[in-house]
Design a protein around this motif. Structure first.
Motif, PDB file in Angstrom:
ATOM      1  N   ARG A 391      45.894  82.997  17.642  1.00  0.00           N
ATOM      2  CA  ARG A 391      45.587  81.956  18.619  1.00  0.00           C
ATOM      3  C   ARG A 391      44.451  81.072  18.102  1.00  0.00           C
ATOM      4  O   ARG A 391      43.575  81.539  17.375  1.00  0.00           O
ATOM      5  N   PHE A 392      44.490  79.803  18.471  1.00  0.00           N
ATOM      6  CA  PHE A 392      43.443  78.873  18.045  1.00  0.00           C
ATOM      7  C   PHE A 392      43.109  77.923  19.185  1.00  0.00           C
ATOM      8  O   PHE A 392      43.876  77.779  20.146  1.00  0.00           O
ATOM      9  N   GLU A 393      41.952  77.275  19.077  1.00  0.00           N
ATOM     10  CA  GLU A 393      41.566  76.269  20.066  1.00  0.00           C
ATOM     11  C   GLU A 393      40.686  75.224  19.412  1.00  0.00           C
ATOM     12  O   GLU A 393      40.020  75.480  18.399  1.00  0.00           O
ATOM     13  N   VAL A 394      40.677  74.032  19.998  1.00  0.00           N
ATOM     14  CA  VAL A 394      39.829  72.953  19.521  1.00  0.00           C
ATOM     15  C   VAL A 394      39.434  72.092  20.721  1.00  0.00           C
ATOM     16  O   VAL A 394      40.270  71.802  21.586  1.00  0.00           O
ATOM     17  N   PRO A 395      38.168  71.696  20.842  1.00  0.00           N
ATOM     18  CA  PRO A 395      37.756  70.850  21.971  1.00  0.00           C
ATOM     19  C   PRO A 395      38.262  69.421  21.804  1.00  0.00           C
ATOM     20  O   PRO A 395      38.301  68.882  20.690  1.00  0.00           O
ATOM     21  N   TRP A 396      38.604  68.802  22.931  1.00  0.00           N
ATOM     22  CA  TRP A 396      39.027  67.398  22.969  1.00  0.00           C
ATOM     23  C   TRP A 396      38.232  66.761  24.108  1.00  0.00           C
ATOM     24  O   TRP A 396      38.677  66.684  25.230  1.00  0.00           O
ATOM     25  N   PRO A 397      37.026  66.320  23.819  1.00  0.00           N
ATOM     26  CA  PRO A 397      36.108  65.879  24.887  1.00  0.00           C
ATOM     27  C   PRO A 397      36.378  64.454  25.355  1.00  0.00           C
ATOM     28  O   PRO A 397      36.884  63.607  24.608  1.00  0.00           O
ATOM     29  N   GLY A 398      35.981  64.208  26.606  1.00  0.00           N
ATOM     30  CA  GLY A 398      35.999  62.852  27.148  1.00  0.00           C
ATOM     31  C   GLY A 398      37.337  62.165  27.106  1.00  0.00           C
ATOM     32  O   GLY A 398      37.416  60.965  26.800  1.00  0.00           O
ATOM     33  N   VAL A 399      38.392  62.852  27.452  1.00  0.00           N
ATOM     34  CA  VAL A 399      39.735  62.273  27.367  1.00  0.00           C
ATOM     35  C   VAL A 399      39.946  61.268  28.497  1.00  0.00           C
ATOM     36  O   VAL A 399      39.684  61.557  29.666  1.00  0.00           O
ATOM     37  N   LYS A 400      40.425  60.093  28.145  1.00  0.00           N
ATOM     38  CA  LYS A 400      40.680  59.033  29.111  1.00  0.00           C
ATOM     39  C   LYS A 400      42.172  58.958  29.429  1.00  0.00           C
ATOM     40  O   LYS A 400      42.997  59.467  28.678  1.00  0.00           O
ATOM     41  N   PRO A 401      42.515  58.314  30.552  1.00  0.00           N
ATOM     42  CA  PRO A 401      43.940  58.205  30.901  1.00  0.00           C
ATOM     43  C   PRO A 401      44.740  57.542  29.786  1.00  0.00           C
ATOM     44  O   PRO A 401      44.254  56.655  29.084  1.00  0.00           O
ATOM     45  N   GLY A 402      45.970  58.002  29.632  1.00  0.00           N
ATOM     46  CA  GLY A 402      46.837  57.428  28.616  1.00  0.00           C
ATOM     47  C   GLY A 402      47.943  58.392  28.231  1.00  0.00           C
ATOM     48  O   GLY A 402      48.074  59.491  28.771  1.00  0.00           O
ATOM     49  N   GLN A 403      48.744  57.950  27.292  1.00  0.00           N
ATOM     50  CA  GLN A 403      49.810  58.784  26.741  1.00  0.00           C
ATOM     51  C   GLN A 403      49.401  59.192  25.331  1.00  0.00           C
ATOM     52  O   GLN A 403      49.015  58.352  24.515  1.00  0.00           O
ATOM     53  N   TYR A 404      49.500  60.474  25.053  1.00  0.00           N
ATOM     54  CA  TYR A 404      49.021  61.011  23.777  1.00  0.00           C
ATOM     55  C   TYR A 404      50.104  61.861  23.117  1.00  0.00           C
ATOM     56  O   TYR A 404      51.026  62.338  23.780  1.00  0.00           O
ATOM     57  N   ARG A 405      49.947  62.030  21.817  1.00  0.00           N
ATOM     58  CA  ARG A 405      50.740  63.051  21.146  1.00  0.00           C
ATOM     59  C   ARG A 405      49.794  63.892  20.285  1.00  0.00           C
ATOM     60  O   ARG A 405      48.929  63.373  19.583  1.00  0.00           O
ATOM     61  N   VAL A 406      49.998  65.185  20.412  1.00  0.00           N
ATOM     62  CA  VAL A 406      49.116  66.169  19.802  1.00  0.00           C
ATOM     63  C   VAL A 406      49.883  66.928  18.733  1.00  0.00           C
ATOM     64  O   VAL A 406      51.041  67.322  18.946  1.00  0.00           O
ATOM     65  N   TYR A 433      63.001  74.416  10.217  1.00  0.00           N
ATOM     66  CA  TYR A 433      62.153  73.241  10.431  1.00  0.00           C
ATOM     67  C   TYR A 433      60.725  73.679  10.744  1.00  0.00           C
ATOM     68  O   TYR A 433      60.495  74.528  11.602  1.00  0.00           O
ATOM     69  N   ASN A 434      59.755  73.082  10.055  1.00  0.00           N
ATOM     70  CA  ASN A 434      58.363  73.454  10.330  1.00  0.00           C
ATOM     71  C   ASN A 434      57.390  72.287  10.195  1.00  0.00           C
ATOM     72  O   ASN A 434      56.208  72.478   9.954  1.00  0.00           O
ATOM     73  N   GLY A 435      57.877  71.067  10.387  1.00  0.00           N
ATOM     74  CA  GLY A 435      56.971  69.925  10.370  1.00  0.00           C
ATOM     75  C   GLY A 435      55.984  69.994  11.535  1.00  0.00           C
ATOM     76  O   GLY A 435      56.269  70.601  12.569  1.00  0.00           O
ATOM     77  N   HIS A 436      54.809  69.360  11.366  1.00  0.00           N
ATOM     78  CA  HIS A 436      53.847  69.353  12.488  1.00  0.00           C
ATOM     79  C   HIS A 436      54.296  68.295  13.495  1.00  0.00           C
ATOM     80  O   HIS A 436      53.764  67.200  13.602  1.00  0.00           O
ATOM     81  N   TYR A 437      55.298  68.686  14.264  1.00  0.00           N
ATOM     82  CA  TYR A 437      55.963  67.781  15.199  1.00  0.00           C
ATOM     83  C   TYR A 437      55.049  67.472  16.383  1.00  0.00           C
ATOM     84  O   TYR A 437      54.401  68.362  16.929  1.00  0.00           O
ATOM     85  N   PRO A 438      54.970  66.205  16.798  1.00  0.00           N
ATOM     86  CA  PRO A 438      54.046  65.841  17.889  1.00  0.00           C
ATOM     87  C   PRO A 438      54.533  66.290  19.257  1.00  0.00           C
ATOM     88  O   PRO A 438      55.712  66.191  19.585  1.00  0.00           O
ATOM     89  N   LEU A 439      53.608  66.805  20.048  1.00  0.00           N
ATOM     90  CA  LEU A 439      53.851  67.139  21.444  1.00  0.00           C
ATOM     91  C   LEU A 439      53.233  66.044  22.305  1.00  0.00           C
ATOM     92  O   LEU A 439      52.036  65.765  22.193  1.00  0.00           O
ATOM     93  N   GLU A 440      54.030  65.397  23.143  1.00  0.00           N
ATOM     94  CA  GLU A 440      53.526  64.291  23.952  1.00  0.00           C
ATOM     95  C   GLU A 440      52.985  64.790  25.286  1.00  0.00           C
ATOM     96  O   GLU A 440      53.602  65.612  25.967  1.00  0.00           O
ATOM     97  N   LEU A 441      51.810  64.303  25.648  1.00  0.00           N
ATOM     98  CA  LEU A 441      51.142  64.650  26.899  1.00  0.00           C
ATOM     99  C   LEU A 441      50.719  63.374  27.622  1.00  0.00           C
ATOM    100  O   LEU A 441      50.442  62.352  26.990  1.00  0.00           O
ATOM    101  N   ILE A 442      50.641  63.463  28.927  1.00  0.00           N
ATOM    102  CA  ILE A 442      50.182  62.340  29.754  1.00  0.00           C
ATOM    103  C   ILE A 442      48.872  62.744  30.426  1.00  0.00           C
ATOM    104  O   ILE A 442      48.748  63.848  30.960  1.00  0.00           O
TER     105      ILE A 442
END
Length: 450
Positions: A391-406, A433-442
């Protein structure tokens, strides 16, 4: 904040679930075996749990025995139930936020059955060993296997076709009549899971049958798969593995999962575990093992578990699983602005994970993504172990409204790194398949929520 299933819907689904399985510990089973008893819930579930009314009306047999509620699984096709990544990262019920631990609960593990699990009574079931490399061909009862020295290993199992939906449907440079089939299981990230597996070493079983200088070993299951493209229209699932792999310390014939009897959908009473290899090689409902001094040609579906396509001069047999990772969110999740911690898991069939990086892009205008957070090293939450996800984690501070891909990008200690999606080598069967495929978040503020 995340959207969760409507409690009313969840309650309705929960009422349809069968009661929890009364699974026996190894010790309790030994006591029952001594009395000549059978695990009745296994017989009942294998034969009596019906499919849906629609399936019954259409004359379709449900290939999955256990309950697979939609808040834990994505139904891909008959026999294919994919683990949802959202519940991995957080609890679904009671407003909790704790996710799965290191191990996937037995009733949440992804399922891939190509036929209805066979009805097996462990009092009469036998594992048959044959082949010209055996000096004492014989059969084993379930009790005899239980009486042998047992081994427990933590292992991630990862379907060879995991992430198949992310492959381009056409190969680079043109089609040439080689469109990737889309009528088959379109797994996303969730054809993977980790468990504590208990069983006997395959080499000990082969030794008890007098194995001498084996070259290939063929494992055959008891499931009967209907497939009109093969002679006779039915086949049994089988896999051929080189003896060098079969004789390794961590190749097991498994009868236990997370301290319980192996569930029906996961191969009860016995399945194969080839550490680090794609789970498509882990034959379930084992019935026969052929041990040969010669090469055994693959048969049935194994003939299609190969990498072929414009980039391959000849077919490459599927074996070691690739390095992969995934963020612990389902794609439809909506988040609130503010400080967010991104969490995920990474794993590899080549050994332990060495490093994970995470990147975030934001949609600036239709079709144009800009870097929001460059690749940043994630914190690994446990000491990486061979063939186990970390398991891993990374902080993503101060996120503003929008559409993102992680995106997450893992590297294992053997030096393998997840490639960019455009750099994944295309193959006709959509395997590996093992590309770092983007996950879209709102990200949307509460005031804009409906």
């Amino acid at each position: 904040m995340t959207h969760r299933p409507d409690p009313g819907d969840a309650d309705a689904d929960r009422r349809q679930d069968p009661p929890p399985e009364d699974e026996y510990s190894r010790r309790r089973f030994l006591a029952y075996s001594a009395a000549g008893a059978v695990a009745p819930f296994l017989i009942e579930q294998a034969s009596a749990i019906p499919g849906t009314a629609a399936e019954a009306a259409a004359g379709v047999t449900n290939f999955v025995v256990q309950s697979t509620p939609s808040w834990y699984f994505v139904h891909r096709e008959n026999g294919s139930e994919e683990m949802k990544w959202g519940p991995v990262g957080r609890a679904v019920f009671a407003g909790g936020h704790e996710g799965y631990g290191e191990l996937t609960p037995n009733d949440r593990m992804y399922i891939h059955n190509r036929a209805r699990p066979p009805q097996i009574d462990r009092r009469t079931w036998r594992l048959k060993l044959t082949g010209d490399a055996l000096t004492r061909p014989r059969s084993f009862t379930y009790d005899e296997l239980l009486s042998m020295p047992h081994v427990t290993l933590k292992r991630t199992i990862d379907c060879g076709a995991n992430c198949a939906a992310f492959f381009p449907k056409l190969p680079p440079g043109g089609a040439e009549g080689r469109w990737l089939p889309v009528g088959y299981t379109q797994w996303h990230f969730g054809a993977v899971g980790a468990a504590e597996w208990t069983g006997v070493r395959a080499r000990d079983v082969l030794a008890a049958a007098g194995a001498e200088s084996p070259v290939d070993v063929k494992f055959t299951g008891l499931d009967v798969i209907v497939n009109r493209s093969f002679p006779g229209g039915t086949i049994r699932y089988s896999q051929v593995a080189p003896a060098d792999k079969v004789l390794k310390d961590d190749t097991l014939l498994v009868y236990g999962m997370n301290g319980r009897d192996l569930p029906i959908d996961h191969g009860y009473p016995l399945r194969l575990l080839l550490s680090g290899w794609a789970a498509v090689t882990y034959v379930k409902w084992l019935g026969e093992i052929e041990v040969s001094k010669h090469r055994i040609p693959p048969t049935g579906l194994q003939t299609r578990h190969v990498l072929i396509g414009p980039a391959y001069a000849k077919p490459v047999v599927l074996s070691v699983g690739p390095v992969r990772s995934a963020i612990e969110h389902d794609p439809e999740v909506t988040l609130a602005p503010g400080d967010i911690t991104l969490r995920g898991r990474a794993w590899s069939g080549s050994g332990a994970i060495d490093r994970v990086d995470v990147s975030v892009e934001k949609l600036a205008s239709p079709g144009r993504w800009v870097t929001e957070m460059p690749w940043r090293a994630a914190k690994l939450l446990s000491t990486p172990e061979p063939y186990m996800w970390v398991r891993f984690e990374v902080p993503w501070p101060g996120v503003k409204p929008g559409q993102y891909r992680v995106m997450s990008r893992a590297k294992d200690k053997a030096g393998h790194i997840q490639p960019r999606p455009e750099d994944v080598v295309w193959n006709q069967h959509g395997l590996g398949y093992n590309g770092h495929y983007p996950l879209e978040l709102i990200v949307v503020p509460d005031k804009d929520m409906p």
